[in-house]
Design an enzyme around this catalytic site. Structure first.
Site: not given
Length: 167
Positions: A119-121
């Site tokens: 979730w940390h693109h």
């Protein structure tokens, strides 16, 4: 959750995940149009580089060793084998990738079928291409971008502190 027909009861538990830190594989992000409401084309290219898949498999072997260890035994269901645990996890809707028959029979296939992001693109708003070194959007007055999309690599943990420092 209720687990299939082989085990007709509710399980309480969690999932141990393996992270491929600093993957060699890179993805591709492309705007479809100038409409900000239109979803861009994204290709993650997970495991494009064979070393990333090898890293995932090595990590899964380490997790299996931990789960099978004496120290971890009090956290496991005694009636469920490690292979059954892998089968359960491979059936969970962790991503939208199609599953292959026997996903959990090979750690390579397990990694490929259950891969997901954390979730940390990052990397979609690259310094020097989209923003300058002061994080000002190139060609747009009065607009800066300060978020993880400007990172060329993730800091290896939740990036909130790094983003706050940039801000």
């Amino acid at each position: 959750t209720t687990i299939g027909s082989f085990f007709d009861t509710r399980l309480n538990g969690g999932i141990i995940v393996q992270k491929v830190a600093r993957p060699l594989s890179t993805g591709h992000l492309e705007l479809r149009s100038t409409d900000p409401n239109e979803t861009p084309k994204v290709r993650f290219n997970y495991f494009q580089e064979p070393e990333d898949l090898r890293t995932c498999v090595q990590g899964m072997k380490a997790i299996i060793n931990v789960v099978n260890s004496k120290a971890f035994s009090k956290f496991r269901y005694r009636t469920i084998s490690t292979q059954q645990l892998l089968n359960v996890v491979s059936a969970l809707p962790l991503n939208q990738r199609p599953r292959h028959f026997g996903t959990a029979s090979s750690l390579e296939q397990f990694c490929n079928d259950t891969v997901m992001t954390f979730w940390h693109h990052h990397g979609g708003c690259q310094v020097g291409k989209v923003v300058d070194e002061d994080y000002k959007v190139i060609g747009v007055d009065g607009l800066r971008v300060i978020d993880a999309s400007t990172f060329s690599f993730t800091p290896g943990t939740n990036p909130q502190a790094t983003v706050m420092m940039l801000g």
